[in-house]
Write an enzyme that holds these catalytic residues in place. Sequence first.
Site, mmCIF file in Angstrom:
data_model
loop_
_atom_site.group_PDB
_atom_site.id
_atom_site.type_symbol
_atom_site.label_atom_id
_atom_site.label_comp_id
_atom_site.label_asym_id
_atom_site.label_seq_id
_atom_site.Cartn_x
_atom_site.Cartn_y
_atom_site.Cartn_z
ATOM 1 N N ALA A 71 2.377 9.291 4.081
ATOM 2 C CA ALA A 71 1.871 8.455 4.087
ATOM 3 C C ALA A 71 1.647 6.769 3.209
ATOM 4 O O ALA A 71 3.299 6.708 3.025
ATOM 5 C CB ALA A 71 0.677 8.883 2.205
ATOM 6 N N ASP A 72 0.996 6.094 3.945
ATOM 7 C CA ASP A 72 0.403 4.444 3.493
ATOM 8 C C ASP A 72 -0.763 3.747 3.192
ATOM 9 O O ASP A 72 -2.062 4.314 3.957
ATOM 10 C CB ASP A 72 0.842 4.200 4.854
ATOM 11 C CG ASP A 72 1.437 2.654 4.743
ATOM 12 O OD1 ASP A 72 2.850 2.276 3.862
ATOM 13 O OD2 ASP A 72 1.087 1.845 4.971
ATOM 14 N N THR A 73 -0.832 3.399 2.056
ATOM 15 C CA THR A 73 -2.098 2.484 1.654
ATOM 16 C C THR A 73 -1.593 1.020 1.875
ATOM 17 O O THR A 73 -1.059 0.249 2.516
ATOM 18 C CB THR A 73 -2.292 2.944 0.333
ATOM 19 O OG1 THR A 73 -2.024 4.341 0.230
ATOM 20 C CG2 THR A 73 -3.171 1.941 0.577
#
Length: 191
Positions: A71-73
């Site tokens: 994931a990446d935010t």
Amino acid sequence: MFQPTSPIILASKSPRRQELLRLMGLSFSIELKDVDESFPASLSAPEIAVFIAEKKAKAFIGDANHMVITADTIVAINGEILGKPQHHAEAQEMLAKLSGSSHEVYTGVSISYQGKITSFYDKTTVFCRVLKSQEITYYIDNYQPFDKAGSYGIQDWFGLAAVQRIEGSYTNVMGLPTEKLYEHLCRLAGC
């Protein structure tokens, strides 16, 4: 009910993502690989989040025996991407931008499973009250938000005292949209 048929790897050092997976009742191991997180300048905020999540997933593509979650935010305000602050002054500048306005949080998620990558993203709009400069200083000094996109964590003082409301998923702002993740895991596992 999602019952994994393969062991799960969470490719993230984020304690918040780890906590969310545990709260979902999932057993998993943590494995990290060095990945270049650069991205083309032409991408929009949600495209950046998915692009980086997929880059992380591609590092595991040869491991067909596991279900790998990456994931990446990304935090964006008026089209500007706010990454992780490098120092106190940068954190102060970011939080001043968020003060009294709304911004978007996008989390891109990729699941690498059986040689294929499935990706999606979620968006949450966050509304902040006006912050005094001494509140911003207090927050940075006491919560050290240098590992957080946009310089804040919704699960700590900032979320309790500065965030007025959100539109969308709370867990997305923490870094992992659990509702959408669960749907995709179920779809992949055939539940």
